[in-house]
Design a protein around this motif. Structure first.
Motif, PDB file in Angstrom:
ATOM      1  N   THR A 319      36.783   2.593  -8.138  1.00 32.02           N
ATOM      2  CA  THR A 319      36.953   1.614  -7.076  1.00 32.02           C
ATOM      3  C   THR A 319      38.401   1.574  -6.605  1.00 32.02           C
ATOM      4  O   THR A 319      39.296   2.186  -7.199  1.00 32.02           O
ATOM      5  CB  THR A 319      36.552   0.216  -7.573  1.00 32.02           C
ATOM      6  N   THR A 320      38.654   0.842  -5.543  1.00 30.46           N
ATOM      7  CA  THR A 320      40.026   0.719  -5.031  1.00 30.46           C
ATOM      8  C   THR A 320      40.922  -0.033  -6.004  1.00 30.46           C
ATOM      9  O   THR A 320      42.146   0.049  -5.891  1.00 30.46           O
ATOM     10  CB  THR A 320      40.011  -0.007  -3.672  1.00 30.46           C
ATOM     11  N   LYS A 321      40.344  -0.716  -6.974  1.00 32.00           N
ATOM     12  CA  LYS A 321      41.121  -1.408  -8.001  1.00 32.00           C
ATOM     13  C   LYS A 321      41.312  -0.563  -9.258  1.00 32.00           C
ATOM     14  O   LYS A 321      41.909  -1.022 -10.236  1.00 32.00           O
ATOM     15  CB  LYS A 321      40.446  -2.723  -8.367  1.00 32.00           C
ATOM     16  N   GLY A 322      40.768   0.657  -9.248  1.00 31.34           N
ATOM     17  CA  GLY A 322      40.922   1.545 -10.398  1.00 31.34           C
ATOM     18  C   GLY A 322      39.816   1.425 -11.429  1.00 31.34           C
ATOM     19  O   GLY A 322      39.869   2.098 -12.467  1.00 31.34           O
ATOM     20  N   VAL A 400      19.747   1.163   0.504  1.00 31.04           N
ATOM     21  CA  VAL A 400      21.177   1.016   0.231  1.00 31.04           C
ATOM     22  C   VAL A 400      21.471  -0.402  -0.233  1.00 31.04           C
ATOM     23  O   VAL A 400      20.807  -1.369   0.157  1.00 31.04           O
ATOM     24  CB  VAL A 400      22.048   1.344   1.467  1.00 31.04           C
ATOM     25  N   SER A 401      22.478  -0.490  -1.098  1.00 30.84           N
ATOM     26  CA  SER A 401      22.973  -1.767  -1.581  1.00 30.84           C
ATOM     27  C   SER A 401      24.488  -1.674  -1.631  1.00 30.84           C
ATOM     28  O   SER A 401      25.050  -0.575  -1.543  1.00 30.84           O
ATOM     29  CB  SER A 401      22.396  -2.070  -2.973  1.00 30.84           C
ATOM     30  N   TYR A 402      25.174  -2.809  -1.768  1.00 29.79           N
ATOM     31  CA  TYR A 402      26.625  -2.754  -1.836  1.00 29.79           C
ATOM     32  C   TYR A 402      27.152  -3.858  -2.744  1.00 29.79           C
ATOM     33  O   TYR A 402      26.474  -4.853  -3.040  1.00 29.79           O
ATOM     34  CB  TYR A 402      27.261  -2.864  -0.449  1.00 29.79           C
ATOM     35  N   SER A 403      28.401  -3.652  -3.177  1.00 31.91           N
ATOM     36  CA  SER A 403      29.109  -4.649  -3.984  1.00 31.91           C
ATOM     37  C   SER A 403      30.459  -4.930  -3.344  1.00 31.91           C
ATOM     38  O   SER A 403      31.152  -4.000  -2.909  1.00 31.91           O
ATOM     39  CB  SER A 403      29.311  -4.144  -5.418  1.00 31.91           C
ATOM     40  N   VAL A 404      30.837  -6.205  -3.297  1.00 34.70           N
ATOM     41  CA  VAL A 404      32.140  -6.593  -2.754  1.00 34.70           C
ATOM     42  C   VAL A 404      33.043  -7.163  -3.838  1.00 34.70           C
ATOM     43  O   VAL A 404      34.148  -7.645  -3.532  1.00 34.70           O
ATOM     44  CB  VAL A 404      31.976  -7.609  -1.603  1.00 34.70           C
ATOM     45  N   ASP A 405      32.586  -7.132  -5.099  1.00 36.78           N
ATOM     46  CA  ASP A 405      33.392  -7.701  -6.190  1.00 36.78           C
ATOM     47  C   ASP A 405      33.631  -6.669  -7.296  1.00 36.78           C
ATOM     48  O   ASP A 405      33.547  -6.974  -8.476  1.00 36.78           O
ATOM     49  CB  ASP A 405      32.737  -8.960  -6.755  1.00 36.78           C
ATOM     50  N   ASP A 406      33.932  -5.446  -6.881  1.00 36.76           N
ATOM     51  CA  ASP A 406      34.306  -4.386  -7.811  1.00 36.76           C
ATOM     52  C   ASP A 406      33.158  -3.959  -8.722  1.00 36.76           C
ATOM     53  O   ASP A 406      33.380  -3.505  -9.839  1.00 36.76           O
ATOM     54  CB  ASP A 406      35.500  -4.827  -8.658  1.00 36.76           C
ATOM     55  N   GLY A 407      31.918  -4.068  -8.238  1.00 37.74           N
ATOM     56  CA  GLY A 407      30.762  -3.589  -8.981  1.00 37.74           C
ATOM     57  C   GLY A 407      30.133  -4.584  -9.929  1.00 37.74           C
ATOM     58  O   GLY A 407      29.210  -4.229 -10.677  1.00 37.74           O
ATOM     59  N   LYS A 408      30.570  -5.846  -9.896  1.00 37.22           N
ATOM     60  CA  LYS A 408      30.005  -6.849 -10.806  1.00 37.22           C
ATOM     61  C   LYS A 408      28.621  -7.313 -10.365  1.00 37.22           C
ATOM     62  O   LYS A 408      27.726  -7.512 -11.185  1.00 37.22           O
ATOM     63  CB  LYS A 408      30.947  -8.049 -10.921  1.00 37.22           C
ATOM     64  N   THR A 409      28.468  -7.506  -9.074  1.00 35.84           N
ATOM     65  CA  THR A 409      27.168  -7.921  -8.529  1.00 35.84           C
ATOM     66  C   THR A 409      26.844  -7.061  -7.313  1.00 35.84           C
ATOM     67  O   THR A 409      27.740  -6.472  -6.687  1.00 35.84           O
ATOM     68  CB  THR A 409      27.177  -9.407  -8.121  1.00 35.84           C
ATOM     69  N   TRP A 410      25.545  -7.032  -6.959  1.00 33.80           N
ATOM     70  CA  TRP A 410      25.095  -6.136  -5.892  1.00 33.80           C
ATOM     71  C   TRP A 410      24.147  -6.865  -4.950  1.00 33.80           C
ATOM     72  O   TRP A 410      23.377  -7.747  -5.356  1.00 33.80           O
ATOM     73  CB  TRP A 410      24.394  -4.925  -6.511  1.00 33.80           C
ATOM     74  N   SER A 411      24.231  -6.459  -3.682  1.00 30.49           N
ATOM     75  CA  SER A 411      23.373  -7.070  -2.662  1.00 30.49           C
ATOM     76  C   SER A 411      21.917  -6.631  -2.842  1.00 30.49           C
ATOM     77  O   SER A 411      21.626  -5.641  -3.512  1.00 30.49           O
ATOM     78  CB  SER A 411      23.854  -6.669  -1.260  1.00 30.49           C
ATOM     79  N   LYS A 412      21.031  -7.387  -2.216  1.00 29.11           N
ATOM     80  CA  LYS A 412      19.629  -7.002  -2.225  1.00 29.11           C
ATOM     81  C   LYS A 412      19.481  -5.672  -1.478  1.00 29.11           C
ATOM     82  O   LYS A 412      20.006  -5.503  -0.376  1.00 29.11           O
ATOM     83  CB  LYS A 412      18.789  -8.074  -1.526  1.00 29.11           C
ATOM     84  N   PRO A 413      18.786  -4.681  -2.068  1.00 31.83           N
ATOM     85  CA  PRO A 413      18.656  -3.370  -1.407  1.00 31.83           C
ATOM     86  C   PRO A 413      18.017  -3.482  -0.028  1.00 31.83           C
ATOM     87  O   PRO A 413      17.093  -4.267   0.195  1.00 31.83           O
ATOM     88  CB  PRO A 413      17.765  -2.589  -2.373  1.00 31.83           C
ATOM     89  N   ARG A 414      18.559  -2.690   0.896  1.00 26.74           N
ATOM     90  CA  ARG A 414      18.055  -2.646   2.271  1.00 26.74           C
ATOM     91  C   ARG A 414      17.374  -1.316   2.527  1.00 26.74           C
ATOM     92  O   ARG A 414      17.933  -0.248   2.251  1.00 26.74           O
ATOM     93  CB  ARG A 414      19.219  -2.854   3.240  1.00 26.74           C
ATOM     94  N   ASP A 590      28.145  14.401 -13.281  1.00 25.02           N
ATOM     95  CA  ASP A 590      28.908  14.026 -12.099  1.00 25.02           C
ATOM     96  C   ASP A 590      30.356  13.915 -12.504  1.00 25.02           C
ATOM     97  O   ASP A 590      30.694  13.756 -13.696  1.00 25.02           O
ATOM     98  CB  ASP A 590      28.409  12.713 -11.495  1.00 25.02           C
ATOM     99  N   LEU A 591      31.254  14.000 -11.533  1.00 23.86           N
ATOM    100  CA  LEU A 591      32.682  13.944 -11.822  1.00 23.86           C
ATOM    101  C   LEU A 591      33.399  13.142 -10.754  1.00 23.86           C
ATOM    102  O   LEU A 591      32.911  12.987  -9.628  1.00 23.86           O
ATOM    103  CB  LEU A 591      33.269  15.351 -11.918  1.00 23.86           C
ATOM    104  N   CYS A 592      34.536  12.614 -11.124  1.00 25.03           N
ATOM    105  CA  CYS A 592      35.414  11.971 -10.142  1.00 25.03           C
ATOM    106  C   CYS A 592      36.855  12.208 -10.565  1.00 25.03           C
ATOM    107  O   CYS A 592      37.156  12.397 -11.748  1.00 25.03           O
ATOM    108  CB  CYS A 592      35.110  10.485  -9.992  1.00 25.03           C
ATOM    109  N   VAL A 593      37.739  12.217  -9.595  1.00 23.54           N
ATOM    110  CA  VAL A 593      39.161  12.473  -9.838  1.00 23.54           C
ATOM    111  C   VAL A 593      39.886  11.140  -9.946  1.00 23.54           C
ATOM    112  O   VAL A 593      39.786  10.289  -9.048  1.00 23.54           O
ATOM    113  CB  VAL A 593      39.764  13.330  -8.717  1.00 23.54           C
ATOM    114  N   LEU A 594      40.602  10.942 -11.047  1.00 28.78           N
ATOM    115  CA  LEU A 594      41.350   9.709 -11.252  1.00 28.78           C
ATOM    116  C   LEU A 594      42.680   9.759 -10.503  1.00 28.78           C
ATOM    117  O   LEU A 594      43.117  10.816 -10.046  1.00 28.78           O
ATOM    118  CB  LEU A 594      41.568   9.482 -12.748  1.00 28.78           C
ATOM    119  N   ALA A 595      43.321   8.615 -10.405  1.00 27.03           N
ATOM    120  CA  ALA A 595      44.546   8.509  -9.597  1.00 27.03           C
ATOM    121  C   ALA A 595      45.654   9.430 -10.091  1.00 27.03           C
ATOM    122  O   ALA A 595      46.481   9.902  -9.300  1.00 27.03           O
ATOM    123  CB  ALA A 595      45.030   7.057  -9.597  1.00 27.03           C
TER     124      ALA A 595
END
Length: 626
Positions: A319-322, A400-414, A590-595
């Motif tokens: 996430t944008t917060k690391g 699709v669903s989304y989270s606005v609190d760094d992945g703690k909670t998620w919206s109802k899937p659309r 799966d992989l991701c690149v850290l900062a």
């Protein structure tokens, strides 16, 4: 030339005490005077293969020697035999009889190898005329005749089976000696050669096949054996060596016999080794510590949050917060690809050291939710996730669903299925996304575009308004499946997908992912045992150094194993750099690149139940071939 009786007694006295009364078993005095090489008389010595010691005829090579000098030469010759016997004594230090004279020793087998359940019997049979007779059914149930030994072997060792098979048999391989995680020595059918196969083995030995005069399907007793002496592994049939290849002398070997579903009579099964061990596991090396952050608990009668029969289909994002987010399918009650399956995530706020509890993103009750595909929007910080749902299989919908609190909670899937289908071209098909994460494009006019790679027949689904609406893009070609994509320098998307050709397939969807791929090619450096893999951009060209694209997947074609990170420094044309991150079972990843440039990998570890997480050092910034 004859050897005097006193000379023979003198030579016999040189043997170890335990052999002095049995010298004739090992050494024929006539051999010492013949033109033939000196050799032990026994076919094997405690698992040690025959050794021709190359002693020439004394009479022909040294006709001028007097009796004392001849005795000295004979002493040197016998010392070679004694050396062989000394090794034999070491090899024979410990032995395990699984079957002896047709009597089964259940204590020599694992608990699973002798269990009796309502569905099957394990190693069922009876002793008849000195043979253990095992049939495809016992006690009115299928008989799983897998004689899995309760000990493994260290050092020099031999595993030998004396058996016969019924003449009639089903047309698939049996019986076999298995070296766990390495190879299987077996027969295919009457008249077939004997084969050593590394298929589906994590640490594959070299394949071979050898012609034999009589297979085990003639009703007569035959022997099959595998032994290790030093750094050589050899295969035998009826006492004849068929093949030899190198092996690490220090690795632990777990050898066992699998009769499969057949009529078989077994005289003996024996394991002999320098040392026997209770540890039946294989030691797999890893490039960095691995934590199993999702662990399956086996088949369950009822679904329960926080528990699952299996966790599969990994995806990663930061996430944008690391915060590191690890996504998975929680297959609640069974292991099938379609069933009671939820999309879940775990969070780590300390760089992967510790992980929070499982968070459910989408539970559609009896319907199957598959392939969570996350994307982190760097501008808004919003975390999007696309998921497929079978309604039921093979009809799929996209959500699709989304989270606005760094992945703690998620919206109802659309449900975005209709919006996508309304845009599809004739002949287009989309099913479920991924597996693995989507990307955010960063170059030129496509910067900020959210991209979801759709699986099976790869397609691009994208959004240019931060996830509010989604559009159909180009096709990635139909010669691959389960493809992930990475952005190229020119704003195209490189798809890397699974095939049935033992090589990964690649295709380019140009113009920001909107123009169909025009060709598909195969990467010779990227093995593919028909398994999903992940591709991602690590870095862009800068300061005279090339950019780097990474691929994660199995490093061998024989099995979903040898999880390996590959690197391309020329936009996917070649892949000269690699790092094996885990030698053992390594499936979807799966992989991701850290900062800081390090690479996080989430992968199916040692089967299809657990997900392992590891962080690897940052790859080299330039190609190792230059």
């Amino acid at each position: 030339m004859e050897i005097a009786e006193e000379d023979y007694s003198y030579l016999a006295g040189m043997f170890p005490k335990e052999y002095r009364g049995r010298v004739d078993e090992f050494l024929d005095p006539r051999d010492l005077c013949s033109c033939q090489p000196l050799q032990p008389r026994r076919p094997t010595c405690g698992g040690v293969s025959n050794r021709y010691l190359g002693v020439p005829s004394l009479e022909r090579s040294h006709p001028f020697l007097d009796s004392e000098m001849r005795r000295a030469v004979l002493v040197a010759s016998v010392l070679s035999v004694i050396a062989t016997l000394s090794l034999s004594t070491s090899v024979a230090a410990e032995e395990l009889w699984i079957i002896k004279d047709g009597v089964l020793n259940k204590k020599a087998l694992t608990a699973a190898a002798t269990e009796v359940t309502k569905d099957h019997v394990s190693c069922g049979g009876e002793t008849v005329d000195g043979l253990y007779v095992s049939t495809p059914h016992a006690m009115d149930r299928p008989n799983w005749a897998r004689f899995t030994t309760a000990k493994s072997a260290l050092g020099d060792c031999e595993f030998k089976v004396v058996f016969s098979c019924a003449v009639g048999r089903p047309q698939w391989r049996f019986p076999n000696i298995t070296i766990t995680d390495r190879a299987r020595l077996y027969f295919w059918k009457p008249g077939s050669p004997i084969l050593l196969s590394n298929n589906k083995m994590s640490l594959p030995l070299e394949n071979f096949q050898g012609e034999i005069q009589n297979g085990p399907f003639d009703g007569s007793l035959h022997s099959m054996a595998i032994n290790r002496v030093g750094d050589k592994l050899s295969c035998y049939y009826d006492g004849k060596k068929l093949h030899e290849q190198p092996i690490d002398p220090g690795v632990r070997l777990h050898l066992w016999f699998d009769a499969l579903h057949t009529h078989i009579k077994i005289k003996s099964i024996k394991l002999i080794a320098e040392k026997l061990s209770d540890d039946l596991s294989t030691d797999f090396k890893s490039a960095a510590p691995i934590a199993e952050i999702f662990q399956g608990s086996g088949v369950r009668e009822q679904p329960e949050y926080g528990q699952a029969c299996r966790y599969r289909i990994p995806a990663l994002a930061t996430t944008t917060k690391g915060t590191i987010l690890a996504f998975a399918e929680a297959r609640r009650t069974g292991g099938a690809d379609v069933g009671d399956i939820d999309a879940v995530v775990k969070r780590s706020t300390d760089g992967g050291k510790t992980w929070g509890p499982e968070i459910v993103i989408f539970d559609s009750m009896e319907l199957s939710v598959n392939n969570p595909c996350p994307i982190v929007d760097p501008k808004t910080g919003r975390i999007w996730i696309c998921m497929g749902r079978w309604n039921p299989y093979p009809t799929a919908s996209q959500h699709v669903s989304y989270s606005v609190d760094d992945g703690k909670t998620w919206s109802k899937p659309r449900d975005i299925t209709k919006a996508l289908h309304d845009q599809m071209k004739p002949g287009d098909k989309i099913f479920i996304p991924g597996p693995g994460a989507g990307i955010v494009m960063t170059r030129g006019k496509y910067s900020g575009r959210l991209v979801i790679p759709m699986g099976f027949e790869p397609h691009v689904v994208y959004s240019d308004d931060h996830g509010e609406t989604w559009k159909m893009g180009g096709r990635g070609g139909n010669a691959m499946g389960e493809a992930r994509c990475a952005e190229l320098i020119d704003g195209s998307l490189l798809f890397n997908g699974r095939t049935g050709t033992k090589k990964r397939a690649l295709a380019v969807v140009s113009e920001g992912g909107t123009r169909d791929s025009e060709r598909t090619w195969h990467a010779n450096e990227l093995p593919d045992p028909s398994c999903q893999g992940a591709v991602a951009r690590h870095s862009w060209p800068k300061d005279g150094k090339p950019g780097l694209i990474l691929y994660s997947g199995p490093g061998v074609t024989t099995a979903r194993a040898h999880g390996t990170l590959f690197g391309s420094y020329d936009e996917g044309k070649t892949w000269p750099w690699k790092l094996v991150y885990y030698e053992g079972g390594s499936g979807y990843s799966d992989l991701c690149v850290l900062a800081d440039g390090r690479v996080a990998v989430l992968f199916e570890k040692d089967g299809k139940s657990n997900l392992g997480f590891t962080i690897l050092p940052s790859p080299p910034t330039t190609s190792p071939t230059k």
